[in-house]
Design a protein around this motif. Structure first.
Motif, mmCIF file in Angstrom:
data_model
loop_
_atom_site.group_PDB
_atom_site.id
_atom_site.type_symbol
_atom_site.label_atom_id
_atom_site.label_comp_id
_atom_site.label_asym_id
_atom_site.label_seq_id
_atom_site.Cartn_x
_atom_site.Cartn_y
_atom_site.Cartn_z
ATOM 1 N N TYR A 115 0.813 -1.221 0.000
ATOM 2 C CA TYR A 115 0.000 0.000 0.000
ATOM 3 C C TYR A 115 0.850 1.276 0.000
ATOM 4 O O TYR A 115 0.312 2.377 0.012
ATOM 5 C CB TYR A 115 -0.932 0.010 1.218
ATOM 6 N N ASN A 116 2.164 1.130 0.023
ATOM 7 C CA ASN A 116 3.023 2.319 0.025
ATOM 8 C C ASN A 116 2.919 3.084 -1.284
ATOM 9 O O ASN A 116 2.654 2.506 -2.357
ATOM 10 C CB ASN A 116 4.487 1.901 0.260
ATOM 11 N N ASP A 117 3.114 4.390 -1.221
ATOM 12 C CA ASP A 117 3.137 5.240 -2.413
ATOM 13 C C ASP A 117 4.523 5.098 -3.039
ATOM 14 O O ASP A 117 5.515 5.585 -2.495
ATOM 15 C CB ASP A 117 2.877 6.694 -2.015
ATOM 16 N N TYR A 118 4.606 4.395 -4.169
ATOM 17 C CA TYR A 118 5.897 4.119 -4.807
ATOM 18 C C TYR A 118 6.379 5.274 -5.691
ATOM 19 O O TYR A 118 7.547 5.308 -6.094
ATOM 20 C CB TYR A 118 5.793 2.847 -5.663
ATOM 21 N N ARG A 119 5.515 6.225 -6.003
ATOM 22 C CA ARG A 119 5.873 7.280 -6.961
ATOM 23 C C ARG A 119 7.016 8.146 -6.434
ATOM 24 O O ARG A 119 6.890 8.803 -5.413
ATOM 25 C CB ARG A 119 4.657 8.163 -7.242
ATOM 26 N N GLY A 120 8.123 8.122 -7.145
ATOM 27 C CA GLY A 120 9.266 8.923 -6.734
ATOM 28 C C GLY A 120 9.843 8.527 -5.389
ATOM 29 O O GLY A 120 10.576 9.299 -4.779
ATOM 30 N N GLY A 121 9.508 7.321 -4.932
ATOM 31 C CA GLY A 121 9.986 6.880 -3.623
ATOM 32 C C GLY A 121 9.024 7.201 -2.502
ATOM 33 O O GLY A 121 9.248 6.805 -1.351
ATOM 34 N N GLY A 122 7.929 7.927 -2.820
ATOM 35 C CA GLY A 122 6.919 8.231 -1.813
ATOM 36 C C GLY A 122 7.465 8.940 -0.589
ATOM 37 O O GLY A 122 8.182 9.934 -0.691
ATOM 38 N N HIS A 123 7.157 8.400 0.588
ATOM 39 C CA HIS A 123 7.589 9.006 1.856
ATOM 40 C C HIS A 123 9.068 8.722 2.134
ATOM 41 O O HIS A 123 9.663 9.327 3.028
ATOM 42 C CB HIS A 123 6.735 8.459 3.003
ATOM 43 N N PHE A 124 9.677 7.814 1.349
ATOM 44 C CA PHE A 124 11.088 7.491 1.529
ATOM 45 C C PHE A 124 11.989 8.411 0.700
ATOM 46 O O PHE A 124 13.204 8.294 0.765
ATOM 47 C CB PHE A 124 11.353 6.031 1.121
ATOM 48 N N SER A 125 11.405 9.282 -0.075
ATOM 49 C CA SER A 125 12.170 10.124 -0.996
ATOM 50 C C SER A 125 12.930 11.238 -0.282
ATOM 51 O O SER A 125 12.471 11.789 0.725
ATOM 52 C CB SER A 125 11.214 10.744 -2.028
ATOM 53 N N ALA A 126 14.076 11.601 -0.862
ATOM 54 C CA ALA A 126 14.839 12.754 -0.358
ATOM 55 C C ALA A 126 14.072 14.055 -0.583
ATOM 56 O O ALA A 126 14.468 15.094 -0.056
ATOM 57 C CB ALA A 126 16.197 12.822 -1.035
ATOM 58 N N ARG A 127 13.003 13.991 -1.322
ATOM 59 C CA ARG A 127 12.152 15.169 -1.520
ATOM 60 C C ARG A 127 11.652 15.700 -0.172
ATOM 61 O O ARG A 127 11.473 16.904 0.008
ATOM 62 C CB ARG A 127 10.971 14.788 -2.419
ATOM 63 N N LEU A 128 11.439 14.809 0.800
ATOM 64 C CA LEU A 128 10.936 15.230 2.099
ATOM 65 C C LEU A 128 11.932 16.093 2.867
ATOM 66 O O LEU A 128 11.569 16.763 3.833
ATOM 67 C CB LEU A 128 10.538 14.022 2.952
#
Length: 334
Positions: A115-128
């Motif tokens: 159920y994780n959001d895989y787009r661009g790494g989701g919540h795991f992305s360095a975008r955060l």
């Protein structure tokens, strides 16, 4: 989970390709001057655009929703959000079944049962980390009221001090490269840190390892201490304020800041997302197959790490500083 700190408490939320992301900062004292312009410099340092960083360009304009009134913090939670404006989620559709090697695609899928959001790494992305930098701006401004300054720099990339040349070679090879980044804090008082579990090193390390791609940390002379004698490693006290002739301890003794500069280094691994073909397991076909990673990625994510490392360090120290000030108010004179 997504919250760090006890007195200066920071929570982050959002996903790389979601509507937006942000931070909630609770516990910042009232009366701290704060406006949109305060965020410009550090957010610009974190931005992509330079060679070796992702081509994804976001405006990264902070929207302060609460906690600031007439240019000053109010003492209530400060909420800051950033809108995502430049997403290409289709580039990640093949990663649903083919997780990138050394990326959180696999662990996120298993932990959250798909159920994780895989787009661009989701919540795991360095975008955060844009939200982390924003929280760090507030923390650094609070620390500056006590004369404390936090500065981070890239020391080397791929084992070389010629950073530009090494990054260019990685870009040309369609590969990625790691780096060594340091952090120095000046103006710290003696006494920050709460042994046993919440020593200054423990909390700083905790926050540093939350930065995507960080794989190692060392304070002062770090791992080199394993090859030293006590007489070579010991920092000789030279005055009653705790200043020492050397700083092999990195400014911390017994988990408590000792009045010298706090100094540590982190190791940042190469970005997992590279355009070279790799092998990975395909959950759909149940076979190991070739993976071609699409999308826009950093050849050296460490190029954008210094303001992020400053932010996490400042958040920890702001929390410890507020704790120490509270202790001083309650301290009995013996």
């Amino acid at each position: 989970m997504n919250t760090l700190g006890r007195f200066f408490k920071v929570s982050v939320f959002g996903e790389s390709h979601g509507v937006g992301l942000g931070a909630v900062i609770d516990g910042c004292p009232a009366g701290l001057p704060l406006c949109d312009d305060d965020f410009v410099a550090d957010l610009a340092r974190r931005k992509s655009g330079a060679k070796g960083t992702t081509p994804r360009i976001e405006s990264d304009k902070p929207e302060i929703l609460s906690g600031v009134f007439n240019g000053f913090t109010t003492g209530t939670p400060i909420s800051i959000i950033f809108r995502n404006e430049n997403t290409r989620s289709g580039d990640y559709s093949n990663l649903v079944d083919q997780p990138r090697p050394s990326h959180a695609d696999f662990t996120g899928r298993i932990k959250y049962n798909g159920y994780n959001d895989y787009r661009g790494g989701g919540h795991f992305s360095a975008r955060l980390t844009v939200a982390v930098v924003a929280a760090g701006v507030v923390a650094k401004k609070l620390l500056s009221q006590f004369g404390i300054e936090v500065v981070s720099n890239i020391l080397e990339v791929g084992g070389n001090t010629n950073i530009e040349e090494t990054v260019n070679k990685a870009v040309e090879a369609h590969d990625s490269v790691g780096a060594l980044v340091d952090c120095k804090v000046t103006g710290l008082p003696v006494g920050l840190g709460e042994p046993f579990w919440d020593s200054a090193e423990s909390l700083i390390s905790h926050a540093a390892f939350a930065i995507p791609a960080v794989k190692g940390i060392e304070f002062g002379c770090g791992f080199a201490a394993a090859n030293m004698t006590g007489s070579a490693h010991n920092d000789v006290l030279v005055d009653a304020e705790g200043h020492t002739a050397t700083n092999n301890a990195g400014g911390i003794n017994g988990g408590i800041t000792n009045g010298n500069d706090l100094y540590f280094r982190i190791a940042v691994k190469p970005t997992a997302s590279i355009s070279l073909e790799q092998q990975t397991y395909n959950f759909k076909t149940k076979q190991v197959e070739t993976l071609q990673v699409r999308g826009r990625h950093d050849a050296c994510v460490a190029l954008r790490v210094p303001p992020i490392l400053e932010a996490t360090t400042a958040m920890v120290l702001a929390d410890l500083m507020l704790l120490q000030k509270g202790r001083e108010v309650m301290q009995f004179t013996l």
